[in-house]
Design a protein around this motif. Structure first.
Motif, PDB file in Angstrom:
ATOM      1  N   ALA A 442     -63.341  31.205 -18.557  1.00 13.88           N
ATOM      2  CA  ALA A 442     -62.154  31.095 -17.704  1.00 13.88           C
ATOM      3  C   ALA A 442     -61.197  30.043 -18.257  1.00 13.88           C
ATOM      4  O   ALA A 442     -59.973  30.252 -18.296  1.00 13.88           O
ATOM      5  CB  ALA A 442     -62.571  30.752 -16.282  1.00 13.88           C
ATOM      6  N   ILE A 447     -57.297  29.726 -17.138  1.00 14.13           N
ATOM      7  CA  ILE A 447     -57.418  29.788 -15.679  1.00 14.13           C
ATOM      8  C   ILE A 447     -57.920  28.450 -15.151  1.00 14.13           C
ATOM      9  O   ILE A 447     -58.865  27.870 -15.674  1.00 14.13           O
ATOM     10  CB  ILE A 447     -58.396  30.912 -15.256  1.00 14.13           C
ATOM     11  CG1 ILE A 447     -57.958  32.254 -15.846  1.00 14.13           C
ATOM     12  CG2 ILE A 447     -58.481  31.001 -13.732  1.00 14.13           C
ATOM     13  CD1 ILE A 447     -58.956  33.366 -15.602  1.00 14.13           C
ATOM     14  N   ASP A 448     -57.277  27.973 -14.119  1.00 15.55           N
ATOM     15  CA  ASP A 448     -57.685  26.719 -13.493  1.00 15.55           C
ATOM     16  C   ASP A 448     -59.017  26.940 -12.773  1.00 15.55           C
ATOM     17  O   ASP A 448     -59.119  27.762 -11.874  1.00 15.55           O
ATOM     18  CB  ASP A 448     -56.614  26.262 -12.498  1.00 15.55           C
ATOM     19  CG  ASP A 448     -56.989  24.954 -11.791  1.00 15.55           C
ATOM     20  OD1 ASP A 448     -57.970  24.319 -12.222  1.00 15.55           O
ATOM     21  OD2 ASP A 448     -56.309  24.600 -10.819  1.00 15.55           O
ATOM     22  N   THR A 449     -60.054  26.203 -13.178  1.00 15.19           N
ATOM     23  CA  THR A 449     -61.376  26.385 -12.566  1.00 15.19           C
ATOM     24  C   THR A 449     -61.710  25.269 -11.584  1.00 15.19           C
ATOM     25  O   THR A 449     -62.845  25.176 -11.113  1.00 15.19           O
ATOM     26  CB  THR A 449     -62.466  26.421 -13.661  1.00 15.19           C
ATOM     27  OG1 THR A 449     -62.441  25.179 -14.387  1.00 15.19           O
ATOM     28  CG2 THR A 449     -62.247  27.576 -14.610  1.00 15.19           C
ATOM     29  N   GLY A 451     -60.689  24.957  -8.579  1.00 11.63           N
ATOM     30  CA  GLY A 451     -60.839  25.482  -7.225  1.00 11.63           C
ATOM     31  C   GLY A 451     -59.897  24.880  -6.216  1.00 11.63           C
ATOM     32  O   GLY A 451     -59.997  25.167  -5.018  1.00 11.63           O
ATOM     33  N   ASP A 453     -56.802  25.456  -5.524  1.00 12.74           N
ATOM     34  CA  ASP A 453     -55.940  26.405  -4.825  1.00 12.74           C
ATOM     35  C   ASP A 453     -56.682  27.675  -4.426  1.00 12.74           C
ATOM     36  O   ASP A 453     -56.049  28.678  -4.072  1.00 12.74           O
ATOM     37  CB  ASP A 453     -54.748  26.782  -5.730  1.00 12.74           C
ATOM     38  CG  ASP A 453     -53.916  25.564  -6.107  1.00 12.74           C
ATOM     39  OD1 ASP A 453     -53.744  24.687  -5.248  1.00 12.74           O
ATOM     40  OD2 ASP A 453     -53.460  25.498  -7.263  1.00 12.74           O
ATOM     41  N   ALA A 454     -58.013  27.635  -4.472  1.00  9.48           N
ATOM     42  CA  ALA A 454     -58.787  28.841  -4.165  1.00  9.48           C
ATOM     43  C   ALA A 454     -58.750  29.147  -2.673  1.00  9.48           C
ATOM     44  O   ALA A 454     -58.897  28.256  -1.832  1.00  9.48           O
ATOM     45  CB  ALA A 454     -60.224  28.669  -4.624  1.00  9.48           C
ATOM     46  N   VAL A 518     -54.435  37.452 -13.313  1.00  7.96           N
ATOM     47  CA  VAL A 518     -55.371  36.599 -12.568  1.00  7.96           C
ATOM     48  C   VAL A 518     -54.965  36.600 -11.097  1.00  7.96           C
ATOM     49  O   VAL A 518     -53.803  36.341 -10.766  1.00  7.96           O
ATOM     50  CB  VAL A 518     -55.357  35.155 -13.109  1.00  7.96           C
ATOM     51  CG1 VAL A 518     -56.311  34.281 -12.301  1.00  7.96           C
ATOM     52  CG2 VAL A 518     -55.723  35.140 -14.579  1.00  7.96           C
ATOM     53  N   ASP A 520     -55.870  35.743  -6.762  1.00  3.46           N
ATOM     54  CA  ASP A 520     -56.495  34.733  -5.907  1.00  3.46           C
ATOM     55  C   ASP A 520     -57.987  35.006  -5.733  1.00  3.46           C
ATOM     56  O   ASP A 520     -58.783  34.068  -5.582  1.00  3.46           O
ATOM     57  CB  ASP A 520     -55.813  34.706  -4.535  1.00  3.46           C
ATOM     58  CG  ASP A 520     -54.407  34.113  -4.603  1.00  3.46           C
ATOM     59  OD1 ASP A 520     -54.130  33.391  -5.585  1.00  3.46           O
ATOM     60  OD2 ASP A 520     -53.603  34.364  -3.691  1.00  3.46           O
ATOM     61  N   HIS A 522     -59.975  36.246  -8.041  1.00  3.10           N
ATOM     62  CA  HIS A 522     -60.629  35.703  -9.241  1.00  3.10           C
ATOM     63  C   HIS A 522     -60.850  34.198  -9.077  1.00  3.10           C
ATOM     64  O   HIS A 522     -61.931  33.663  -9.387  1.00  3.10           O
ATOM     65  CB  HIS A 522     -59.771  35.952 -10.487  1.00  3.10           C
ATOM     66  CG  HIS A 522     -59.702  37.389 -10.885  1.00  3.10           C
ATOM     67  ND1 HIS A 522     -58.509  38.024 -11.148  1.00  3.10           N
ATOM     68  CD2 HIS A 522     -60.668  38.322 -11.063  1.00  3.10           C
ATOM     69  CE1 HIS A 522     -58.738  39.281 -11.479  1.00  3.10           C
ATOM     70  NE2 HIS A 522     -60.056  39.488 -11.436  1.00  3.10           N
ATOM     71  N   ARG A 523     -59.841  33.495  -8.592  1.00  7.36           N
ATOM     72  CA  ARG A 523     -59.947  32.045  -8.435  1.00  7.36           C
ATOM     73  C   ARG A 523     -61.008  31.675  -7.398  1.00  7.36           C
ATOM     74  O   ARG A 523     -61.759  30.711  -7.578  1.00  7.36           O
ATOM     75  CB  ARG A 523     -58.588  31.468  -8.043  1.00  7.36           C
ATOM     76  CG  ARG A 523     -57.503  31.641  -9.117  1.00  7.36           C
ATOM     77  CD  ARG A 523     -56.226  30.912  -8.733  1.00  7.36           C
ATOM     78  NE  ARG A 523     -55.183  31.118  -9.746  1.00  7.36           N
ATOM     79  CZ  ARG A 523     -54.299  32.106  -9.710  1.00  7.36           C
ATOM     80  NH1 ARG A 523     -54.306  32.978  -8.696  1.00  7.36           N
ATOM     81  NH2 ARG A 523     -53.396  32.230 -10.669  1.00  7.36           N
ATOM     82  N   LEU A 526     -64.360  32.182  -8.952  1.00  2.73           N
ATOM     83  CA  LEU A 526     -64.667  31.117  -9.908  1.00  2.73           C
ATOM     84  C   LEU A 526     -65.137  29.856  -9.190  1.00  2.73           C
ATOM     85  O   LEU A 526     -66.033  29.144  -9.667  1.00  2.73           O
ATOM     86  CB  LEU A 526     -63.444  30.808 -10.771  1.00  2.73           C
ATOM     87  CG  LEU A 526     -63.195  31.765 -11.941  1.00  2.73           C
ATOM     88  CD1 LEU A 526     -61.821  31.527 -12.541  1.00  2.73           C
ATOM     89  CD2 LEU A 526     -64.275  31.575 -13.011  1.00  2.73           C
TER      90      LEU A 526
END
Length: 551
Positions: A442, A447-449, A451, A453-454, A518, A520, A522-523, A526
């Motif tokens: 990721a 991709i920001d992992t 979390g 903004d998850a 990508v 939301d 997916h986030r 993750l």
């Protein structure tokens, strides 16, 4: 929403009902049991609190359940509450509340799974306690794993813990050790009741090399020097081996250091009427507290018995402020339980509170279908260091730690070391490596992992729910493992959680495919993967097992 949070919600509902006068209880519980139903059809969680408290409240359990159901339905995060049978409460949690578990895990990091279940309790855990006269063996290896894991889960449950190694460095065995080393150095036969094995010859030569002129010393002085230098070298080797095996001790306590205090401590017991003289010896009245016979403390020749040292050692621990002293002893020490409990009672303590004796059973290691042969170097034992070299620290620790210590155990070298999913340690470590791989991939995709903004409310898939509920269980599992002194519960939990994660991974795509944008979802997934990675790492650490990022 975690089981602990639901427990608080139920207690809060009961408190409100009592305040309103709808329910009368002599005492409100501090917590209630929250369980995961076997079937998802019965909700996310369940409790039988209405069955437990109905009679005390003067209500039929189902009537109390109806009152609780109405209160719980008002709690943020609770989606619905159903009443089953005579009064079971089945609780379904809203997706956003359940999904928040993932964010809570990641936020807590390495501290997730800890609690204050045993907060404030001071505990001493003594295990291994070997003579410094030879290599640590297979029996010591099991206690090195179990004792260390017990100390770790106790700390995680909020207790203040010191792990302690009692060095048996006085008495006849130490003298025989010195005689055996001296005999090897002189090239004469080692006494039949002495110490044998190649390590004795190697150790004797090491002492000769390190201590110039030792062979020219007077006989009595030479023998003492061999004993003391052998002790020094062998203890250092034990400490190094245990350190490499990830078994930590806060205190290495020398039996010799007790010697001057033994008689002082025994006089205190005499003044309290627990000692008597007979046949020229000094005895403790342990039969007053359930022991099968009274115990000798000082022999008629003036020598202290091992039980005298045990008594002084226990009193020393209590004087250091420990509320509970836990002893881990081998299978041949069943007879010690009664006498140690009686000794604690003679000291004015509660044997059910201040002292606890755990008895471990034997272990056999098989290789090529046969029990592992005796060590040539160590003599008539299977040595810890040779086991580590043959099996590896992770595989050996996990394999010994996943079973109750009071059960006899037979393990196979090939099964413990194979890289396959039916090998539990490989299976759990692979799940951790798999989560690490996904997070690396990721990051490679930009991709920001973190979390941050998850949107965890998107985690509505059945497999996501299963995994979230599994992650929420770690604090309860750790607290239970600590309270019952059963760290194998952590291992079994990890295996179930790894299986739940693999099912999630097979059903829910975490990363976008090809040119796919990508989303939301997916986030959110993750974040769930990151939380799983943290839980697996934390659980493995409680067992002293590494959490590899690549396999």
């Amino acid at each position: 929403m975690t089981p602990e949070q639901l427990s608080d919600a139920v207690v809060g509902a009961l408190t409100a009902l009592v305040a309103e006068g709808a329910v009368s209880l002599p005492e409100l519980p501090g917590a209630v049991t929250i369980e995961r139903p076997r079937s998802k059809e019965h909700g996310d969680y369940a409790t039988n609190v209405a069955l437990q408290l109905g009679k005390k409240a003067g209500l039929a359990p189902r009537a109390l359940a109806e009152l609780l159901s109405a209160k719980l339905a008002e709690v943020d995060g609770v989606e619905s509450v159903d009443i089953a049978g005579p009064g079971f409460l089945n609780i379904s949690v809203a997706a956003d509340a359940q999904g928040k578990v993932a964010a809570d895990v990641v936020s807590a990091g390495e501290s997730y799974g800890t609690s204050d279940a045993l907060g404030g309790e001071r505990v001493n855990v003594e295990f291994i306690s070997a003579n410094p006269t030879g290599p640590l063996h297979l029996g010591h290896t099991r206690w090195a794993v179990v004792g260390d894991a017990i100390a770790r889960v106790l700390k995680a449950a909020g207790a203040k813990v010191e792990s302690e190694f009692y060095i048996n460095d006085r008495g006849a065995q130490m003298d025989k050790f010195g005689e055996s080393l001296e005999a090897q150095a002189l090239g004469v036969a080692v006494p039949d009741d002495g110490y044998h094995g190649e390590y004795v010859a190697h150790l004797a030569q090491q002492i000769v090399d390190e201590v110039p002129g030792i062979m020219e010393l007077p006989e009595a002085e030479r023998r003492v020097r061999f004993r003391e230098d052998g002790y020094r070298i062998q203890l250092a080797e034990q400490q190094a081996q245990l350190g490499g095996f990830r078994t930590h001790f806060d205190v290495w306590f020398s039996e010799r250091s007790l010697h001057d205090r033994v008689r002082e401590n025994l006089e205190r017991l005499r003044s309290e009427g627990h000692l008597f003289d007979a046949d020229g010896a000094v005895w403790m009245r342990t039969t007053d507290y359930g022991d099968d016979k009274d115990r000798v403390l000082i022999r008629s020749n003036g020598e202290l018995t091992y039980f005298a040292s045990d008594t002084a050692y226990y009193l020393d621990k209590r004087s250091r402020g420990f509320d509970r002293c836990i002893y881990l002893l081998g299978a041949d020490h069943h007879g010690y339980v009664g006498r140690l409990r009686a000794m604690a009672a003679c000291a004015g303590d509660d044997p059910d509170t201040n002292i606890e004796v755990l008895i471990g059973q034997m272990v056999k290691i098989l290789q090529d279908g046969e029990e592992l042969k005796l060590s040539k170097r160590a003599g008539n034992i299977v040595a810890l260091q040779e086991l580590v070299e043959l099996i590896g620290v992770d595989a050996l620790r996990y394999s010994l730690g996943r079973y109750p210590a009071d059960s006899p155990l037979t393990l196979d070298v090939a099964e413990m070391t194979k890289a396959a999913n039916d090998n539990p340690v490989y299976y759990v470590q692979y799940a951790h490596a798999r989560t690490s791989s996904i997070l690396r991939n990721a990051a490679d995709l930009g991709i920001d992992t973190s979390g941050r903004d998850a949107d965890t409310a998107l985690l509505t898939h059945e497999r996501e729910g299963d995994l979230l509920r599994a992650l929420a269980e770690l604090p309860r599992v750790v607290a239970t493992a600590a309270q019952l002194r059963e760290p194998h519960r952590v291992a079994r939990y990890l295996e179930e959680t790894a299986a739940t994660y693999h099912r999630f991974y097979d059903s829910c795509r975490v990363l976008p495919m090809g040119e796919e944008d990508v989303t939301d979802l997916h986030r959110a997934r993750l974040l769930l993967v990151s939380a799983t990675r943290q839980v697996l790492a934390n659980g493995l650490d409680l067992l002293g097992v590494s959490a590899p990022e690549r396999m």
